[in-house]
Motif scaffolding. Structure first.
Motif, PDB file in Angstrom:
ATOM      1  N   TYR A 191      -9.855  -6.146 -36.212  1.00  0.00           N
ATOM      2  CA  TYR A 191     -10.134  -7.164 -37.214  1.00  0.00           C
ATOM      3  C   TYR A 191     -11.651  -7.373 -37.231  1.00  0.00           C
ATOM      4  O   TYR A 191     -12.351  -6.988 -36.296  1.00  0.00           O
ATOM      5  N   TYR A 192     -12.156  -8.025 -38.275  1.00  0.00           N
ATOM      6  CA  TYR A 192     -13.603  -8.253 -38.276  1.00  0.00           C
ATOM      7  C   TYR A 192     -14.002  -9.447 -39.135  1.00  0.00           C
ATOM      8  O   TYR A 192     -13.261  -9.883 -40.025  1.00  0.00           O
ATOM      9  N   HIS A 193     -15.186  -9.952 -38.828  1.00  0.00           N
ATOM     10  CA  HIS A 193     -15.856 -10.963 -39.639  1.00  0.00           C
ATOM     11  C   HIS A 193     -17.278 -10.485 -39.901  1.00  0.00           C
ATOM     12  O   HIS A 193     -17.988 -10.073 -38.981  1.00  0.00           O
ATOM     13  N   SER A 194     -17.696 -10.510 -41.150  1.00  0.00           N
ATOM     14  CA  SER A 194     -19.073 -10.230 -41.546  1.00  0.00           C
ATOM     15  C   SER A 194     -19.422 -11.163 -42.693  1.00  0.00           C
ATOM     16  O   SER A 194     -18.577 -11.953 -43.141  1.00  0.00           O
ATOM     17  N   PRO A 197     -16.696  -8.946 -46.999  1.00  0.00           N
ATOM     18  CA  PRO A 197     -15.771  -7.858 -46.667  1.00  0.00           C
ATOM     19  C   PRO A 197     -16.316  -6.505 -47.099  1.00  0.00           C
ATOM     20  O   PRO A 197     -17.100  -6.411 -48.044  1.00  0.00           O
ATOM     21  N   TYR A 236     -10.082  -8.329 -42.777  1.00  0.00           N
ATOM     22  CA  TYR A 236     -11.281  -9.167 -42.823  1.00  0.00           C
ATOM     23  C   TYR A 236     -10.909 -10.642 -42.698  1.00  0.00           C
ATOM     24  O   TYR A 236      -9.923 -11.090 -43.282  1.00  0.00           O
TER      25      TYR A 236
END
Length: 309
Positions: free
Chosen positions: A191-194, A197, A205
């Motif tokens: 999973y990710y956070h930036s 997206p 995201y």
């Protein structure tokens, strides 16, 4: 006859001056710089910063370039640039530029560059290595064996496997993406956070870091440090990660609220941490020294013999 460098004499004034703000420079790199520049080494000078800058600025051929290290004690800000108005170029030896006031440099026409992707694979490898170490208790078990406790106390407590872990990456830039690819190969769910997206990746995201933490077993901090990411991992995020959660930080120390992290570890509100960076380097919270569930290195994720070369 001894060379100027060997005898301690100053290099010929025809060499352009270069300001160097790096506490530890290996001999080969230092020699390469001295062949090309009249090196003005702040840490070797022993002078206070303002006195050092004033002396450099007053020389007949003042420096037009500076080399600075991220996470260090020197910040290239308006006061720095006021002191050495001849500067036209600042180079950071790492990927981060949080120690450089980019707006002020742009306003004055001072060019800025960093290391780009030179260190990215090494940092990604280091992050994965730290995660494996924390989960499988490699360093702690090594200390257990080395201290002679195995035949006395029996087996060391079990660690947990990496495969299948849900890993939330804060900052899916070049380094974060390389970490994701490596962990995906281990069978992890990414999973990710930036800031926004990315359409080019298959990972889920999360707009909010708190929500990312609540769905993750591991949080990897790989973002740049700025006003939006300072203490992006705070008490609420640590609570959301939970008592079985792991923090890995190979970004900047100040991206994690260090006091809250120490409290969470002491109180068992998270399971462990792998830390290559700290909020007030080189100072490290003394409470961490006795914690076997914490793996620490001294801001060296970027350095291998190959990357430094």
């Amino acid at each position: 006859m001894a060379s100027p460098a060997a005898s301690g004499e100053a290099e010929p004034p025809t060499l352009p001056a270069l300001l160097l703000f790096r506490r530890k420079v290996d001999a080969a790199f230092h020699a390469a710089l001295r062949r090309r520049y009249r090196l003005l080494d702040f840490f070797a000078s022993g002078e206070p910063l303002q006195a050092f800058l004033a002396g450099a600025a007053a020389s007949p051929d003042p420096p037009r370039a500076a080399v600075v290290v991220g996470g260090g004690a020197v910040r290239v800000d308006a006061a720095f640039l006021d002191a050495v108005r001849s500067l036209g170029f600042v180079f950071s030896t790492g990927a981060g530029v949080d120690h450089i006031d980019l707006h002020e440099c742009a306003r004055r026409g001072v060019a800025v560059a960093n290391s780009g992707t030179v260190y990215s694979t090494d940092v990604a490898d280091h992050a994965v290595g730290m995660l494996i170490d924390v989960l499988r208790r490699v360093s702690a078990a090594e200390r257990f064996v080395r201290s002679g406790l195995w035949p006395v106390q029996g087996d060391y407590p079990l660690g947990t496997k990496l495969g299948g872990k849900r890993v939330g990456i804060i900052g899916l830039g070049n380094i974060g993406s390389l970490i994701a690819k490596r962990l995906q190969a281990f069978g992890c769910v990414i999973y990710y956070h930036s800031r926004r997206p990315r359409d080019s990746v298959p990972y889920k995201y999360f707009l909010k870091v708190h929500e990312l933490a609540s769905e993750s077993d591991v949080l990897v901090v790989a973002c740049a440090l700025n006003k939006d990411t300072r203490h992006i991992v705070n008490k609420d995020v640590l609570e959301a990660l939970g008592k079985d959660g792991i923090i890995i930080n190979i970004g900047r120390g100040a991206s994690v609220d260090e006091k809250e992290l120490v409290r969470a570890l002491k109180e068992g509100r998270i399971a462990g941490a792998g830390l290559d960076v700290f909020e007030n380097e080189p100072k490290v919270p003394a409470e961490l020294f006795s914690m076997d569930n914490v793996v620490m290195t001294h801001h060296i994720a970027v350095f291998t013999s190959e990357s430094r070369s």
